[in-house]
Design an enzyme around this catalytic site. Structure first.
Site, short mmCIF file in Angstrom:
data_model
loop_
_atom_site.label_atom_id
_atom_site.label_comp_id
_atom_site.label_asym_id
_atom_site.label_seq_id
_atom_site.Cartn_x
_atom_site.Cartn_y
_atom_site.Cartn_z
N SER A 19 -13.39 62.00 -7.34
CA SER A 19 -13.42 61.79 -5.89
C SER A 19 -12.96 63.00 -5.08
CB SER A 19 -12.57 60.58 -5.51
OG SER A 19 -11.23 60.73 -5.97
N ASP A 34 -5.30 59.21 2.49
CA ASP A 34 -5.00 57.86 2.02
C ASP A 34 -3.91 57.99 0.97
OD1 ASP A 34 -6.30 58.73 -0.30
OD2 ASP A 34 -8.17 57.65 0.15
N HIS A 49 -5.74 60.79 -1.79
CA HIS A 49 -6.49 62.00 -1.49
C HIS A 49 -5.89 62.77 -0.31
CE1 HIS A 49 -9.33 59.01 -3.20
NE2 HIS A 49 -9.68 60.05 -3.93
#
Length: 393
Positions: free
Chosen positions: A81, A367, A370
């Site tokens: 991600s 978040d 990340h």
């Protein structure tokens, strides 16, 4: 999983052969055009003081970032991600970021599937290389010929070197990312021809970022791997998988490969202890992986006789940002900007149940997993001259 995009049909080639003479920096370009009746019309164009490679000819009509000259023909990205620019949008999984507030500082606030508030390292590296401002995802995107010539991301948020990691959250395994790369090469050859496509691949920068989900969301959360391995043995397993991945990239034509180490996983907001301290076990695992990966890369460099396979250390710079946020202009480094900042990530970070902080530029993390765009900017500014530049010479 959504169906793969169709292959581009082969385009009529006008450039049949390009010969470059590196020694005296003089090149001869042979251009063959088919005339009436199939007769070949040939012309020789001597270009003084210029060394031309097939990828340079193929990419001559690609629009680069204004005011910059591309350092490489393309950037090709694999992993999780941190570098997924939206592939998971086209995957049947809950691990997504194609909804608000993700992307609130990018493209007018329209979410793209990037797991941050704005651009991610993939985009920043492409800009630094003079290629483009945003790197498109290979899946779920209407890719243009220029997109393919200058690079895409195959990364899938939640993936890892361990095949079990991607299975746990129903995302693309790293092997499937390699399969998509093989398909990409076929599509690229259909646009620029086999020789130029091989040149683009050989001169491109390959970025590999994986392993964090293996430790954080597999080993320390799922019950399977701890029954099979202690953490040292599991790290060895991951390093071997990483080596296998690098060798497969090399076999498919990659010659410039930047492989990222792990961050201080235990200091990521969602991985901290109940007392909100950094988790020492997760950090030890990350440092152990990084140490053994560096050793393994040195061996691979000798085995493949390729010095352009390089390790990129992200642990120290991110750890310093977390430990001393004020030094970098941040106020908060132990929580994310989204929601409470302790556990919200992916679906839990949404505009209905999780309000965002007033100023995400004051936060290291967007978040609970990340970093923010601004944190990524600082990290890339630090890493590029120390690691990436060495692969470009």
């Amino acid at each position: 999983m959504s169906p793969k995009p169709p292959h581009y049909s082969n385009q009529p080639a006008t450039v049949a052969r390009v010969e470059a003479i590196e020694g005296n920096k003089t090149a001869v370009v042979r251009i063959q055009l088919m005339g009436r009746g199939g007769a070949a019309l040939s012309s020789l164009l001597p270009l003084l003081a210029l060394a031309v490679s097939p990828w340079q000819v193929a990419a001559s009509n690609v629009t680069a970032v204004p005011g910059s000259r591309p350092r490489v023909p393309a950037i090709l990205v694999f992993g999780d991600s941190i570098v997924d620019t939206g592939n998971n949008n086209a995957v049947l999984t809950l691990t997504k970021a194609n909804f608000r507030p993700y992307g609130q500082d990018l493209n007018g606030g329209v979410p793209t599937g990037r797991f941050s508030n704005g651009r991610i390292p993939t985009d920043m590296l492409a800009s630094r290389l003079g290629l483009k401002e945003l790197v498109p995802a290979y899946l779920g995107t209407d890719l243009t010929d220029d997109d393919l010539r200058t690079g895409v991301s195959f990364a899938s948020g939640g993936s890892g070197y361990d095949p079990l990691t991607s299975t746990l959250v129903a995302v693309l395994p790293m092997q499937e990312e390699l399969n998509m790369f093989a398909e990409y090469k076929e599509r690229l050859a259909g646009i620029v021809g086999e020789e130029a496509a091989a040149g683009i691949v050989a001169e491109s920068l390959f970025l590999v970022c994986a392993g964090t989900d293996d430790i954080a969301n597999n080993y320390y959360l799922a019950p399977v791997r701890p029954l099979q391995y202690d953490i040292s043995a599991y790290v060895d397993f991951l390093v071997q998988k990483a080596c296998d991945f690098m060798k497969q990239l090399y076999e498919q034509g990659a010659r410039r490969i930047a492989i990222l180490g792990l961050p201080p996983i235990g200091c990521v907001p969602s991985q901290r202890t109940l007392a909100r301290d950094c988790d020492p076990a997760r950090n030890r695992a990350a440092r152990l992986f990084n140490s053994r990966l560096q050793d393994a890369i040195s061996r691979i460099q000798e085995e493949l006789r390729c010095q352009r396979i390089g390790y990129v250390d992200i642990y120290d710079v991110l750890h310093d940002m977390i430990a001393d946020p004020c030094k970098y202009g941040f106020d908060v480094s132990t929580k994310g900007c989204c929601g409470t900042g302790d556990f919200e990530v992916s679906l839990l970070c949404n505009q209905l149940t999780a309000a965002t902080c007033p100023d995400d530029r004051k936060y290291v993390f967007w978040d609970s997993f990340h970093p923010t765009e601004r944190a990524y900017e600082i990290i890339v500014d630090y890493l590029f001259p120390r690691y990436v530049e060495k692969l470009l010479v």
